[in-house]
Every structure is written in C-alpha cells, then in structure tokens.
Design a protein around this motif. Structure first.
Motif, PDB file in Angstrom:
ATOM      1  N   PHE A 126       0.856  -1.179   0.000  1.00 20.77           N
ATOM      2  CA  PHE A 126       0.000   0.000   0.000  1.00 20.77           C
ATOM      3  C   PHE A 126       0.891   1.227   0.000  1.00 20.77           C
ATOM      4  O   PHE A 126       1.966   1.240   0.590  1.00 20.77           O
ATOM      5  CB  PHE A 126      -0.930   0.011   1.222  1.00 20.77           C
ATOM      6  N   PRO A 127       0.482   2.283  -0.693  1.00 21.32           N
ATOM      7  CA  PRO A 127       1.315   3.482  -0.765  1.00 21.32           C
ATOM      8  C   PRO A 127       1.130   4.365   0.456  1.00 21.32           C
ATOM      9  O   PRO A 127       0.031   4.513   0.984  1.00 21.32           O
ATOM     10  CB  PRO A 127       0.795   4.183  -2.020  1.00 21.32           C
ATOM     11  N   VAL A 128       2.224   4.936   0.911  1.00 16.70           N
ATOM     12  CA  VAL A 128       2.211   5.952   1.951  1.00 16.70           C
ATOM     13  C   VAL A 128       2.962   7.156   1.391  1.00 16.70           C
ATOM     14  O   VAL A 128       4.146   7.053   1.093  1.00 16.70           O
ATOM     15  CB  VAL A 128       2.893   5.471   3.252  1.00 16.70           C
ATOM     16  N   TYR A 129       2.271   8.264   1.239  1.00 12.51           N
ATOM     17  CA  TYR A 129       2.873   9.471   0.699  1.00 12.51           C
ATOM     18  C   TYR A 129       3.219  10.399   1.859  1.00 12.51           C
ATOM     19  O   TYR A 129       2.450  10.519   2.814  1.00 12.51           O
ATOM     20  CB  TYR A 129       1.899  10.173  -0.244  1.00 12.51           C
ATOM     21  N   PHE A 130       4.380  11.058   1.769  1.00 10.64           N
ATOM     22  CA  PHE A 130       4.750  11.938   2.874  1.00 10.64           C
ATOM     23  C   PHE A 130       5.383  13.226   2.371  1.00 10.64           C
ATOM     24  O   PHE A 130       5.989  13.269   1.298  1.00 10.64           O
ATOM     25  CB  PHE A 130       5.679  11.225   3.865  1.00 10.64           C
ATOM     26  N   VAL A 131       5.189  14.273   3.159  1.00 12.39           N
ATOM     27  CA  VAL A 131       5.781  15.581   2.899  1.00 12.39           C
ATOM     28  C   VAL A 131       6.511  16.008   4.162  1.00 12.39           C
ATOM     29  O   VAL A 131       5.948  15.948   5.263  1.00 12.39           O
ATOM     30  CB  VAL A 131       4.710  16.624   2.537  1.00 12.39           C
ATOM     31  N   LEU A 132       7.758  16.409   4.015  1.00 14.66           N
ATOM     32  CA  LEU A 132       8.566  16.903   5.131  1.00 14.66           C
ATOM     33  C   LEU A 132       8.779  18.404   4.977  1.00 14.66           C
ATOM     34  O   LEU A 132       9.022  18.893   3.870  1.00 14.66           O
ATOM     35  CB  LEU A 132       9.929  16.202   5.165  1.00 14.66           C
ATOM     36  N   ARG A 133       8.690  19.102   6.096  1.00 11.77           N
ATOM     37  CA  ARG A 133       8.936  20.544   6.076  1.00 11.77           C
ATOM     38  C   ARG A 133       9.866  20.883   7.233  1.00 11.77           C
ATOM     39  O   ARG A 133       9.606  20.470   8.372  1.00 11.77           O
ATOM     40  CB  ARG A 133       7.618  21.293   6.204  1.00 11.77           C
TER      41      ARG A 133
ATOM     42  N   ARG B  30      -1.823  18.792   2.262  1.00 12.19           N
ATOM     43  CA  ARG B  30      -3.042  19.367   2.859  1.00 12.19           C
ATOM     44  C   ARG B  30      -3.174  18.954   4.323  1.00 12.19           C
ATOM     45  O   ARG B  30      -3.539  19.769   5.183  1.00 12.19           O
ATOM     46  CB  ARG B  30      -4.274  18.886   2.088  1.00 12.19           C
ATOM     47  N   ASN B  31      -2.909  17.702   4.593  1.00 19.89           N
ATOM     48  CA  ASN B  31      -2.987  17.228   5.981  1.00 19.89           C
ATOM     49  C   ASN B  31      -1.993  17.975   6.867  1.00 19.89           C
ATOM     50  O   ASN B  31      -2.316  18.369   7.991  1.00 19.89           O
ATOM     51  CB  ASN B  31      -2.715  15.727   6.043  1.00 19.89           C
ATOM     52  N   LEU B  32      -0.794  18.168   6.353  1.00 18.61           N
ATOM     53  CA  LEU B  32       0.236  18.876   7.122  1.00 18.61           C
ATOM     54  C   LEU B  32      -0.192  20.322   7.385  1.00 18.61           C
ATOM     55  O   LEU B  32      -0.106  20.811   8.518  1.00 18.61           O
ATOM     56  CB  LEU B  32       1.561  18.839   6.357  1.00 18.61           C
ATOM     57  N   ASP B  33      -0.692  20.998   6.353  1.00 12.66           N
ATOM     58  CA  ASP B  33      -1.077  22.404   6.504  1.00 12.66           C
ATOM     59  C   ASP B  33      -2.264  22.560   7.455  1.00 12.66           C
ATOM     60  O   ASP B  33      -2.362  23.561   8.181  1.00 12.66           O
ATOM     61  CB  ASP B  33      -1.441  23.002   5.140  1.00 12.66           C
ATOM     62  N   THR B  34      -3.176  21.584   7.448  1.00 11.94           N
ATOM     63  CA  THR B  34      -4.370  21.668   8.287  1.00 11.94           C
ATOM     64  C   THR B  34      -4.075  21.302   9.738  1.00 11.94           C
ATOM     65  O   THR B  34      -4.530  21.970  10.672  1.00 11.94           O
ATOM     66  CB  THR B  34      -5.474  20.742   7.743  1.00 11.94           C
ATOM     67  N   GLU B  35      -3.309  20.242   9.920  1.00 10.09           N
ATOM     68  CA  GLU B  35      -3.084  19.727  11.269  1.00 10.09           C
ATOM     69  C   GLU B  35      -1.920  20.421  11.977  1.00 10.09           C
ATOM     70  O   GLU B  35      -1.859  20.414  13.217  1.00 10.09           O
ATOM     71  CB  GLU B  35      -2.841  18.220  11.202  1.00 10.09           C
ATOM     72  N   GLN B  36      -0.996  21.001  11.192  1.00 10.49           N
ATOM     73  CA  GLN B  36       0.135  21.731  11.778  1.00 10.49           C
ATOM     74  C   GLN B  36       0.293  23.061  11.031  1.00 10.49           C
ATOM     75  O   GLN B  36       1.220  23.235  10.251  1.00 10.49           O
ATOM     76  CB  GLN B  36       1.419  20.910  11.677  1.00 10.49           C
ATOM     77  N   PRO B  37      -0.643  23.978  11.252  1.00  7.53           N
ATOM     78  CA  PRO B  37      -0.628  25.235  10.483  1.00  7.53           C
ATOM     79  C   PRO B  37       0.692  25.975  10.635  1.00  7.53           C
ATOM     80  O   PRO B  37       1.347  25.920  11.676  1.00  7.53           O
ATOM     81  CB  PRO B  37      -1.783  26.034  11.105  1.00  7.53           C
ATOM     82  N   ALA B  38       1.050  26.661   9.578  1.00 12.69           N
ATOM     83  CA  ALA B  38       2.281  27.450   9.599  1.00 12.69           C
ATOM     84  C   ALA B  38       2.245  28.437  10.767  1.00 12.69           C
ATOM     85  O   ALA B  38       1.216  29.060  11.044  1.00 12.69           O
ATOM     86  CB  ALA B  38       2.449  28.199   8.279  1.00 12.69           C
ATOM     87  N   GLY B  39       3.369  28.570  11.441  1.00  8.13           N
ATOM     88  CA  GLY B  39       3.460  29.486  12.563  1.00  8.13           C
ATOM     89  C   GLY B  39       3.096  28.876  13.905  1.00  8.13           C
ATOM     90  O   GLY B  39       3.272  29.529  14.939  1.00  8.13           O
ATOM     91  N   THR B  40       2.601  27.650  13.888  1.00  4.17           N
ATOM     92  CA  THR B  40       2.265  26.980  15.149  1.00  4.17           C
ATOM     93  C   THR B  40       3.534  26.379  15.739  1.00  4.17           C
ATOM     94  O   THR B  40       4.203  25.574  15.095  1.00  4.17           O
ATOM     95  CB  THR B  40       1.225  25.870  14.938  1.00  4.17           C
ATOM     96  N   ALA B  41       3.860  26.746  16.948  1.00  3.90           N
ATOM     97  CA  ALA B  41       5.097  26.289  17.572  1.00  3.90           C
ATOM     98  C   ALA B  41       5.019  24.818  17.951  1.00  3.90           C
ATOM     99  O   ALA B  41       3.932  24.280  18.207  1.00  3.90           O
ATOM    100  CB  ALA B  41       5.390  27.131  18.811  1.00  3.90           C
ATOM    101  N   PHE B  42       6.173  24.191  17.998  1.00  4.88           N
ATOM    102  CA  PHE B  42       6.252  22.779  18.394  1.00  4.88           C
ATOM    103  C   PHE B  42       5.603  22.556  19.757  1.00  4.88           C
ATOM    104  O   PHE B  42       4.839  21.616  19.943  1.00  4.88           O
ATOM    105  CB  PHE B  42       7.719  22.341  18.425  1.00  4.88           C
ATOM    106  N   ASP B  43       5.913  23.427  20.719  1.00  9.69           N
ATOM    107  CA  ASP B  43       5.362  23.258  22.067  1.00  9.69           C
ATOM    108  C   ASP B  43       3.845  23.376  22.071  1.00  9.69           C
ATOM    109  O   ASP B  43       3.163  22.718  22.860  1.00  9.69           O
ATOM    110  CB  ASP B  43       5.969  24.287  23.016  1.00  9.69           C
ATOM    111  N   THR B  44       3.295  24.185  21.192  1.00  8.30           N
ATOM    112  CA  THR B  44       1.837  24.313  21.096  1.00  8.30           C
ATOM    113  C   THR B  44       1.223  23.020  20.581  1.00  8.30           C
ATOM    114  O   THR B  44       0.215  22.531  21.114  1.00  8.30           O
ATOM    115  CB  THR B  44       1.456  25.477  20.162  1.00  8.30           C
TER     116      THR B  44
END
Length: 553
Positions: A15-22, A99-113
């Motif tokens: 099964f495919p697993v697609y990933f994006v790293l930022r 899309r999942n990354l942008d929605t679940e970890q919005p830009a500017g959200t700190a790691f501790d948050t």
C-alpha cells in the motif's frame, strides 16, 4: 515522495504511503535516500551498522519501495540551535499529505503548542475513565494500557475526506464521516471493540461504518484489513461478532441492513468463491473442517482454529437472523455453532484435529504447538490453548468433559501447569470461565489477580508478548476495573475483583461508578444500584442502568 509497505507474510499486499517533510531552516543540501540490500563487493556511500544506503541529491527524483526517506544537511548551526521537522502523510497522494500537514500543523504553530494540544487531547480521552487507589505502578499500567487500546484502529481518510477504496488500487472515495483502518479483528473482536463500545461509542460507530463500507467496495467485511488491503491474516469471520455485539448494546448509527447482507454472504457463499471462509464447504456439510481440506492457504493445517472461530461468528449471527425474522437461517446457524462437539476427544480430554474420514488425528500430543510451534489443526497454539475456547457454550463443554467438577479441575490445571499462554488470544478469557459455576468465582478472582501481577508491569517487558493492536492491553483495562466481556457477540460481562478503590467510567448513559471496600482477598458481597447482586455474569444494559457497582471484601 512515495513509500510502499507490506504486512505479515503478504508481500503482494503493498500500500502506498505518501509523505511531505517541512523543515524550519533552509538546508545547505538535501535529497532522497534508499536502503540497499547487502551486496557482495559493492560499497555504498554511507554504511551505518544496520545496512547500506544510497544517497541522491537530484531533487526532482521520486522513489518508491520500502526503506525510502529524505535527508538534510545544515551548515552554520549554532550550539544548541534546534531545527524543527514537520511531516504530513496520506494514503492517497502527495498533495493530500501536504493538505494534511497544513491543516493539522498550520504554519506558525510552535512545536510546544502542537505538543500541548496532543497532550490535552489524549488527556481528554484517557479521562473518560478516572481511577482512585491502587499502587503507582498499577495506575501507570492502567493508563498505559488504555492509551494502547486507542492507537488502533486509526484514521485512513485525509482532511478532505479522501481515502483509498478497499482492494481497488489507485481508486479513492470520499468518506461520509471518518474512515478507519488497521482492523486486526482476530485479536480485537474479543475485547477492544467492546471497550470502545462502552467508553468511546462514537468511534466504534464510525469503525463499524468503515467495515460496512469496505464490504460494499469489495464484497466482504474485513478479516484483518490494513490500509485498504485485506491481508487474510489469522482466521474466522470476526467482523460479525463485533457488529452484532455493538448492535445488541444499543449502537444504531450504521446500516444494519447492509451489514447483515455482508454477514450472510460470508456465511453462505461456497468456499471456492468465499475469501472469508475458503473451507466453509465441509464446515457446513459435516459440522467441522478436516485436516488437509484447503491446503492452498494452509487453512487445512489450522482446521480446528478456523472452525472454532466460525462457531463463534455463527452463534452471533444466529441472534441477528432471529431478530430479523430469518428464523430458518438462524436455526441452521445454531446447529453449525454446536459443531465444536465433533472435535472433543474423550481420550485426550481436549479438542483434537479430525482426519478426512472423521477419525481423530493420531498420534496426538495436546501440548504440541506451544510457543508458536507449527502443529496440525491449531494456529499459533496448542490444543490446551484452544480447548476451552467455546465461549458461546461453556456449559455444553463442561457436560462433555464429565460435568462441572471435571471441567473446573481441568481448567485449573491449565493455570497450575503452565498450559495457559497469556500472549495469545484463544485462551485470553480462560480465567473468567470459572465464574460460570456457582462457588467457583473465587478462582476467577485469584487467577486474574495473578495474571495482572505477573504479566502487566511498568517495566520495559511489562506486557505479555505482542500487544496485538491493544488486545492484551484491553484485557488489563477490563480486568483491573473488575469486569470482562466473556463472549464476543453477547452483551454480557463476567465480574472479578477490581484493582482500584474507585473507578468512574463515562458512558452515553451516564457515569458508571465501581467501588471496592475492604481489604479481604475475595469478594464477599456485591451490589448494583444499591441492590444485592448474586450473579457474577451481568448484562450490559443491566450494568449501565445500575450506575454503581460495589464490591465488598
């Protein structure tokens, strides 16, 4: 980038697993890596202890396969400087992973948050059961176990609702609600889904809807589904008792008509066209499956294990068939569910494989199969691990064994002689069988206490074997609370001595409170809703209506 995976002896079930790293800082260099299989006389660019890796720096390249990743190199980092790496995944596409990354970890959200949000969410989930008393280690074991039971099944659908259709490579659907995956049902149908039904019914409902949708997409309910693929791992027809169990406990937010149609399909389709029950033909004709019948997938060598699972499923389905007015079908299912008696051998005192001519396998050692040794008739266990696995007809089994006294003595022998396997599922409810017989309930209390103390600790090895997507942990959760779902598909629990002084369980019907008073070793009195309770097996509705279960020691 794309990663392909597989599972448990099924190399074709990728099964495919697609990933994006930022990353939070621009790297001086970056690229892909792919682990290479060891090759004689060839040197790789980087050779860590666990294998060789091939590095790539051409950014436009996409890689697929197992052991694929991405690497970064940074220049000019200051001492103590941190680089944050965020990852989004999808089982549909790279775009959805982004899309999942942008929605679940919005830009500017700190790691501790993000860490605090995750911690708060887990605390809300775990706080649906609140405990008092016990030792610090027991409390650690309990909440660790509850945490384990909530890891799987997990979400398959993306934030836009897309998910891979069941057994349809490259095709996607839009989920109506949440689409779940990782249905290790041979394990979890025994207790995990009962725990979810009790405490997290909104998720259990979505899981059942996911199972039903799978049957509509490829024709069959799942057996052991993984990311839109059926692995056919282990045996039985375990989705049936899961759905019936939840229906009998009042869950209604799913299409029972579609579920029943799928159940009936797997219970009646001939074996040549039946991937769920490939050896159903002799099961229906004879009431059992002989050795060697369907060697194509090795099910003939696991014939007793297969049949025992079918008996449980058909017993559950018989109830639903009766409820729907399908009485002739229900009668036939009940006759099938009694077929376990064919396997009982008075000579060995255990269930025993049957040859094609109906004779018992000989020579035969009931202990053969321990520690996952391959053995005719039984899958990942010995005859002792399976002999008492007739949860829908415990009284009938006792009668065949010569009566209550012989049954209890033989069951006690399983624990006294080390014949019980705490790390595998067929015998997981054995300790609760004593309580089916008045006056023997103390044995259940003693053995569950011993098993908890011996096998569930806060040490690194503090769980017996593989947790099997939360099944071992669910056993601990229920046992520590003082009750256990003793037969998949039946809305009943068997009571035992709770570990904690007090537990509060949030349910849709209100808070269920369990209290323990006194320091004795065994239960002296019980009450439910303030009224004396004399039975150690109680119904789901009865328990929730009572609201307060009290044990006195």
């Amino acid at each position: 980038s794309k990663l392909l995976g597989t599972f448990c002896y099924n190399p074709q079930k990728v099964f495919p697993v697609y990933f994006v790293l930022r990353v939070s800082k621009t790297p001086s260099q970056s690229g892909y890596w792919k682990k290479q299989r060891p090759m004689t006389g060839v040197e790789a660019e980087w050779t860590p202890d666990n294998g060789r890796y091939k590095l790539y720096t051409d950014y436009g390249r996409e890689l697929s396969g197992d052991d694929v990743g991405y690497w970064f190199s940074f220049d000019g980092l200051e001492a103590g400087e941190q680089v944050e790496v965020r990852m989004g995944i999808s089982y549909v596409s790279i775009d959805n992973a982004r899309r999942n990354l942008d929605t679940e970890q919005p830009a500017g959200t700190a790691f501790d948050t993000i860490r605090r949000q995750a911690r708060d969410r887990w605390n809300r989930d775990l706080s649906r059961i609140r405990i008092e008393g016990g030792t610090p280690e027991q409390r650690t074991v309990f909440y660790t176990a509850l945490y384990h039971t909530l890891i799987h099944p997990n979400l398959l659908s993306d934030v836009n609702g897309e998910y891979p259709l069941m057994e349809r490579s490259g095709q996607t659907g839009i989920a109506d609600g949440d689409r779940y995956t990782v249905f290790s049902l041979w394990d979890t149908y025994r207790n995990v889904h009962q725990l979810l039904t009790l405490v997290y019914p909104e998720r259990q409902t979505e899981m059942i809807r996911s199972m039903i949708a799978m049957s509509q997409e490829w024709g069959w309910l799942p057996k052991w589904e993984l990311y839109g693929r059926e692995t056919f791992t282990m045996e039985g027809d375990p989705a049936i008792p899961v759905i019936v169990d939840s229906w009998r406990k009042g869950l209604r937010g799913f299409d029972i008509d579609a579920a029943y149609a799928a159940m009936k399909r797997s219970a009646t389709t001939p074996g040549a066209q039946n991937p769920m029950r490939p050896d159903i033909d002799p099961y229906v004709e004879k009431g059992y499956i002989p050795l060697g019948f369907f060697a194509g997938d090795n099910s003939g060598d696991n014939s007793v294990s297969h049949a025992l699972e079918y008996y449980v499923a058909d017993h559950a389905l018989a109830w639903l068939a009766d409820e729907r007015g399908d009485h002739d079908f229900a009668d036939g299912l009940r006759r099938r569910a009694a077929g376990w008696k064919h396997y009982y051998s008075p000579e060995s005192g255990t269930l025993r494989p049957l040859n094609p001519d109906g004779s018992f396998l000989s020579p035969f050692d009931p202990r053969q199969g321990e520690n996952f040794e391959a053995v005719p008739g039984f899958h990942e266990g010995s005859a002792w691990n399976y002999t008492f696995f007739v949860p829908h007809d415990v009284e009938g089994l006792a009668k065949l064994m010569g009566g209550r006294r012989k049954f209890v003595d033989k069951l006690q022998r399983v624990f006294d002689e080390g014949l019980y396997d705490p790390a595998n599922e067929p015998d997981i409810a054995y300790a609760y069988l004593f309580s089916r017989f008045r006056g023997e309930e103390w044995r259940t209390q003693r053995e569950t206490r011993r098993l908890l103390d011996r096998y569930f600790t806060a040490r690194p090895d503090g769980i017996p074997g593989n947790d099997d997507t939360g099944t071992m942990s669910a056993w601990a959760v229920f046992s520590m609370l003082g009750f256990y779902p003793d037969c998949p598909g039946e809305p009943f629990y068997t009571l035992t001595a709770p570990v904690f002084d007090r537990a509060e369980i949030d349910t849709p019907q209100g808070t269920l409170t369990i209290e323990k008073h006194g320091d004795g070793e065994y239960i002296r009195r019980m009450s439910l809703g303030g009224k004396p309770l004399t039975q150690y097996r109680i119904g789901h509705d009865e328990l929730l209506r009572g609201r307060r279960l009290t044990f006195e020691f």
